[in-house]
Structures are given as structure tokens and as C-alpha cells.
Design a protein around this motif. Structure first.
Motif, PDB file in Angstrom:
ATOM      1  N   ILE A  52       0.851  -1.202   0.000  1.00 26.39           N
ATOM      2  CA  ILE A  52       0.000   0.000   0.000  1.00 26.39           C
ATOM      3  C   ILE A  52       0.883   1.247   0.000  1.00 26.39           C
ATOM      4  O   ILE A  52       0.617   2.212  -0.735  1.00 26.39           O
ATOM      5  N   GLN A  53       1.932   1.228   0.807  1.00 32.39           N
ATOM      6  CA  GLN A  53       2.865   2.364   0.828  1.00 32.39           C
ATOM      7  C   GLN A  53       3.467   2.605  -0.556  1.00 32.39           C
ATOM      8  O   GLN A  53       3.500   3.736  -1.035  1.00 32.39           O
ATOM      9  N   CYS A  54       3.954   1.549  -1.172  1.00 38.06           N
ATOM     10  CA  CYS A  54       4.579   1.693  -2.497  1.00 38.06           C
ATOM     11  C   CYS A  54       3.580   2.183  -3.533  1.00 38.06           C
ATOM     12  O   CYS A  54       3.926   3.010  -4.387  1.00 38.06           O
ATOM     13  N   ASN A  55       2.337   1.675  -3.472  1.00 40.31           N
ATOM     14  CA  ASN A  55       1.301   2.153  -4.394  1.00 40.31           C
ATOM     15  C   ASN A  55       1.049   3.640  -4.218  1.00 40.31           C
ATOM     16  O   ASN A  55       0.912   4.379  -5.205  1.00 40.31           O
ATOM     17  N   LEU A  56       0.957   4.096  -2.967  1.00 39.39           N
ATOM     18  CA  LEU A  56       0.724   5.522  -2.721  1.00 39.39           C
ATOM     19  C   LEU A  56       1.886   6.375  -3.215  1.00 39.39           C
ATOM     20  O   LEU A  56       1.680   7.446  -3.792  1.00 39.39           O
ATOM     21  N   TYR A  57       3.102   5.905  -2.989  1.00 40.24           N
ATOM     22  CA  TYR A  57       4.257   6.662  -3.483  1.00 40.24           C
ATOM     23  C   TYR A  57       4.270   6.718  -5.010  1.00 40.24           C
ATOM     24  O   TYR A  57       4.571   7.751  -5.592  1.00 40.24           O
ATOM     25  N   PHE A  58       3.932   5.602  -5.650  1.00 35.13           N
ATOM     26  CA  PHE A  58       3.961   5.535  -7.107  1.00 35.13           C
ATOM     27  C   PHE A  58       2.813   6.322  -7.755  1.00 35.13           C
ATOM     28  O   PHE A  58       3.014   7.023  -8.739  1.00 35.13           O
ATOM     29  N   LEU A  59       1.606   6.194  -7.187  1.00 34.74           N
ATOM     30  CA  LEU A  59       0.421   6.780  -7.826  1.00 34.74           C
ATOM     31  C   LEU A  59       0.055   8.181  -7.322  1.00 34.74           C
ATOM     32  O   LEU A  59      -0.676   8.894  -7.994  1.00 34.74           O
ATOM     33  N   TYR A  60       0.543   8.556  -6.142  1.00 34.46           N
ATOM     34  CA  TYR A  60       0.134   9.840  -5.570  1.00 34.46           C
ATOM     35  C   TYR A  60       1.323  10.779  -5.337  1.00 34.46           C
ATOM     36  O   TYR A  60       1.340  11.894  -5.844  1.00 34.46           O
ATOM     37  N   VAL A  61       2.302  10.315  -4.561  1.00 35.34           N
ATOM     38  CA  VAL A  61       3.390  11.204  -4.159  1.00 35.34           C
ATOM     39  C   VAL A  61       4.290  11.570  -5.344  1.00 35.34           C
ATOM     40  O   VAL A  61       4.596  12.747  -5.555  1.00 35.34           O
ATOM     41  N   ALA A  62       4.723  10.572  -6.118  1.00 38.20           N
ATOM     42  CA  ALA A  62       5.626  10.847  -7.245  1.00 38.20           C
ATOM     43  C   ALA A  62       4.985  11.792  -8.276  1.00 38.20           C
ATOM     44  O   ALA A  62       5.616  12.789  -8.652  1.00 38.20           O
ATOM     45  N   PRO A  63       3.746  11.535  -8.732  1.00 37.34           N
ATOM     46  CA  PRO A  63       3.146  12.492  -9.672  1.00 37.34           C
ATOM     47  C   PRO A  63       2.962  13.891  -9.068  1.00 37.34           C
ATOM     48  O   PRO A  63       3.144  14.894  -9.766  1.00 37.34           O
ATOM     49  N   MET A  64       2.623  13.953  -7.772  1.00 36.50           N
ATOM     50  CA  MET A  64       2.451  15.251  -7.109  1.00 36.50           C
ATOM     51  C   MET A  64       3.757  16.048  -7.149  1.00 36.50           C
ATOM     52  O   MET A  64       3.750  17.246  -7.408  1.00 36.50           O
ATOM     53  N   ILE A  65       4.884  15.367  -6.903  1.00 34.84           N
ATOM     54  CA  ILE A  65       6.173  16.054  -6.873  1.00 34.84           C
ATOM     55  C   ILE A  65       6.669  16.355  -8.290  1.00 34.84           C
ATOM     56  O   ILE A  65       7.116  17.478  -8.579  1.00 34.84           O
ATOM     57  N   ILE A  66       6.568  15.378  -9.181  1.00 42.49           N
ATOM     58  CA  ILE A  66       7.127  15.539 -10.531  1.00 42.49           C
ATOM     59  C   ILE A  66       6.365  16.593 -11.340  1.00 42.49           C
ATOM     60  O   ILE A  66       6.957  17.471 -11.967  1.00 42.49           O
ATOM     61  N   PHE A  67       5.032  16.500 -11.312  1.00 41.74           N
ATOM     62  CA  PHE A  67       4.211  17.388 -12.144  1.00 41.74           C
ATOM     63  C   PHE A  67       3.686  18.607 -11.391  1.00 41.74           C
ATOM     64  O   PHE A  67       2.958  19.419 -11.963  1.00 41.74           O
ATOM     65  N   ASP A  68       4.020  18.732 -10.114  1.00 44.88           N
ATOM     66  CA  ASP A  68       3.628  19.875  -9.296  1.00 44.88           C
ATOM     67  C   ASP A  68       2.108  20.122  -9.360  1.00 44.88           C
ATOM     68  O   ASP A  68       1.641  21.201  -9.693  1.00 44.88           O
TER      69      ASP A  68
END
Length: 197
Positions: A52-68
Motif C-alpha cells: 500500500i505504501q509503495c502504491n501511494l508513493y507511485f500513484l500519488y506522491v511521485a506524480p504530485m512532486i514531478i508534475f507539481d
């Protein structure tokens, strides 16, 4: 590309690898019907929350940071709360797995009773609800403290806290889970005494 975006890009391969590995473990444990063993239950439990942690990082946190993305930033506190709960449950599962292996090696007679399927499920449920309770109380307390700072209420409470708790230790779930160790101490002493004779 800015520095924070590059940091967000580093999350993608790591979280993708975590997704593949953790959900593969969950799938393998469920597919092979090894859920009757306590070690398998504990391992699957830890893999689910790590997944679940990895899914959240992949689907939520990474796009939030990369695409602002501002809409994702607006609700990042909810994602953060879920991530902290998953992390805490995962740490407690690691603790339970350690105790499980300790009993299996040093106290094999008590192992089957201490880690029966039913008792293991209860331990998993208790560790989950304990994590949920502690993390939510911690987040709520921090929000209350931030609100009280805005209202300048903390000046009076600081002296009261120092009178009541001169050296407060911050409670955490690992301390609470350590209570599981207490019944093991007499059993370990007995095992050592039997080995000596």
C-alpha cells in the motif's frame, strides 16, 4: 527540470519495484494456501502494508512532486496519514515476525500455543488498531498544538506539563508492542535453566 522533480523521479523505480515485490509475496502466500502458518500470515500482513505504501508513493506522491499538481498537494495530509499508518503497521509486523522467529528457535514447545493461527490473527488486528489509534491521536494532538500555538495557550500549559511530567517520553507503538515480550522473559529463563540441567 528542478531538483525536487528529479527527487520525485527517483521514487518511481523504487516504488515500482516495491509494488512488484510486495504484491508478489501477497499473491504467492494466498495462492499457495500457506495462510495456516503464523509466519506466513505475518509476512503477508507486512507485505500488504508495504505494498500500500509503495502504491501511494507511485500513484500519488511521485506524480504530485514531478508534475507539481496542486489538487494532489491539497489532500497530501490524508496521503501522509495513510503512509504513516502503513509504516507503523509494517514496523509492528516486523516486530511480531522477530518474536515469532525467536519463539520458533528458542522455545519451540510454546511456539505452537503462542503463535496459533487464531492468536496470530488477533495480534495482527491488535497491532493494526494500535497503530491506527496512536497515529491518529498523534496527528490530532499535533493539530491541536498548532491551533493552541496560534491562540497563545501553550505558555500556561508548558509549566503545567513540566510539573506533571518532568521528563516526558514520547509514546510510540513500538513501546506498546514491547508488552508482548514480557510473557517471554520467564519462559526464556526456564528454557535456559532446562538447558543447564
Amino acid at each position: 527540470m528542478e531538483t525536487h522533480q528529479l527527487m520525485g523521479l527517483t521514487l518511481v523505480p523504487v516504488s515500482l519495484l516495491g509494488i512488484i515485490c510486495n504484491w508478489s509475496v501477497v499473491f504467492a502466500v494466498c495462492k499457495r494456501n500457506t495462510l495456516s502458518h503464523s509466519f506466513s500470515l505475518l509476512t503477508a500482513n507486512q507485505a500488504v502494508f508495504n505494498g500500500i505504501q509503495c502504491n501511494l508513493y507511485f500513484l500519488y506522491v511521485a506524480p504530485m512532486i514531478i508534475f507539481d499538481i496542486n489538487s494532489l498537494k491539497q489532500y497530501s495530509h490524508v496521503c501522509g496519514l495513510i503512509l504513516v499508518i502503513c509504516y507503523d503497521v509494517s514496523i509492528q509486523a516486523d516486530f511480531l515476525i522477530t518474536i515469532n522467529r525467536f519463539l520458533a528457535v528458542f522455545l519451540p514447545v510454546q511456539y505452537t500455543t503462542m503463535f496459533s493461527k487464531k492468536r496470530t490473527k488477533h495480534m495482527i488486528a491488535v497491532s493494526f488498531f494500535l497503530s491506527l489509534f496512536i497515529v491518529i491521536v498523534f496527528f490530532h494532538a499535533r493539530a491541536s498544538i498548532a491551533h493552541m500555538k496560534r491562540l497563545n495557550i501553550l505558555r500556561n500549559l508548558k509549566s503545567l506539563r513540566q510539573r506533571i511530567l518532568p521528563n516526558p517520553a514520547e509514546p510510540n507503538s513500538t513501546t506498546a508492542m514491547a508488552l508482548f515480550i514480557l510473557p517471554l522473559v520467564p519462559a526464556t529463563k526456564k528454557y535456559v535453566e532446562l538447558k543447564k540441567t
